[in-house]
Write a protein that holds these residues in place. Structure first.
Motif, PDB file in Angstrom:
ATOM      1  N   THR A 182       1.040  -1.113  -0.040  1.00  0.00           N
ATOM      2  CA  THR A 182       0.320  -0.090  -0.132  1.00  0.00           C
ATOM      3  C   THR A 182       0.957   1.319   0.320  1.00  0.00           C
ATOM      4  OG1 THR A 182      -1.729  -0.998   0.934  1.00  0.00           O
ATOM      5  CG2 THR A 182      -2.082   1.175   1.330  1.00  0.00           C
ATOM      6  N   ASP A 232     -12.613  -3.626  -6.571  1.00  0.00           N
ATOM      7  CA  ASP A 232     -12.398  -2.338  -6.090  1.00  0.00           C
ATOM      8  C   ASP A 232     -10.699  -2.247  -5.833  1.00  0.00           C
ATOM      9  OD1 ASP A 232     -13.572  -5.043  -4.285  1.00  0.00           O
ATOM     10  OD2 ASP A 232     -12.537  -3.723  -2.091  1.00  0.00           O
ATOM     11  N   ARG A 240      -8.588   0.422  -6.615  1.00  0.00           N
ATOM     12  CA  ARG A 240      -8.025   1.186  -5.373  1.00  0.00           C
ATOM     13  C   ARG A 240      -5.866   1.700  -6.020  1.00  0.00           C
ATOM     14  NH1 ARG A 240     -10.633  -2.025  -1.388  1.00  0.00           N
ATOM     15  NH2 ARG A 240      -9.171  -3.686  -1.620  1.00  0.00           N
TER      16      ARG A 240
END
Length: 249
Positions: free
Chosen positions: A182, A206, A210
């Motif tokens: 991330t 999704d 992201r």
């Protein structure tokens, strides 16, 4: 660093596209893309460590190990920069490569993947099952996540999965368990095309949305009629997306 098995096709001197396979497959998962891609690219495909004809070092592995293998391959072939395209585990490898070594990635196409796939216990548990019983023990469950119910031509995918060495598959499961990319996403300077299968239960759209939103230059594409192995279930749509020039920065 593991010297992974690879193939090279297409005209010498052309731009290079590097194709990275998913967990439980081999470079053959890109067979349908090869004819069109080699009209424009020098195409390098490789088997991720522990898969196909690549060596099987003892696990656990880390995503940085997979990146080191790619860098070693590029260096052996004398390739400075690539358009990297990877699906699932291959996409994770590409994301980390682009964050760690931005000068090596011209463009990045990630398919049916994620920057983070918790809980870790689901991956370490799967690794334990495969070490004990082989990949055939998880075959039906995996194939049902790879393809929509409408897709029946599963023989090649089953063969790739069930021929994957248990230690190689388990070691890569452990790499996914420990992975969280991330924080890497905002550092990726290459343009990123994130491709999702509309019916993918493993990495739903999704997850790709992201990624596309978090990188500086990202775009999302959702392909209908595909689950996790979109390159096999909807090969023409995936090939066209890899070849599309309009999403570059």
């Amino acid at each position: 660093m593991t010297a992974v098995h690879h193939t090279v096709d297409g005209p010498a001197g052309a731009p290079v596209v590097l194709l990275s396979n998913s967990l439980g497959t081999t470079l053959e998962m890109w067979d349908a893309q090869l004819p069109a891609l080699t009209e424009r690219y020098r195409v390098v495909r490789y088997d991720t460590r522990g898969h196909g004809r690549s060596p099987v070092p003892p696990g656990p592995y880390h995503v940085d190990d997979l990146v080191d293998d790619v860098l070693g391959l590029l260096d052996r072939l004398g390739i400075a920069r690539v358009h990297f395209a990877g699906l699932s585990l291959g996409g994770m490898t590409g994301l980390r490569l682009a964050a760690r070594e931005p000068d090596r990635v011209e463009r990045l196409t990630v398919l049916c993947t994620s920057a983070h796939l918790p809980p870790a216990s689901s991956w370490t548990g799967r690794a334990a099952v495969v070490r004990a019983h082989g990949t055939a023990a998880i075959g039906e469950a995996v194939l049902d996540r790879w393809f929509t119910p409408a897709y029946r031509d599963r023989a090649a995918a089953r063969r790739m999965l069930e021929s994957t060495p248990a230690e190689g598959y388990a070691g890569c499961c452990e790499a996914i368990a420990a992975m969280n990319l991330t924080a890497d996403l905002p550092r990726i300077t290459a343009p990123v095309l994130a491709i999702a299968g509309a019916g993918d239960p493993a990495t739903p759209p999704d997850h790709l949305a992201r990624i596309a939103a978090a990188v500086p230059y990202g775009r999302l594409l959702v392909i209908d009629g595909a689950a996790h192995l979109a390159s096999m279930e909807q090969p023409a749509a995936v090939t066209d997306a890899i070849l599309e020039p309009t999403w570059t920065r």
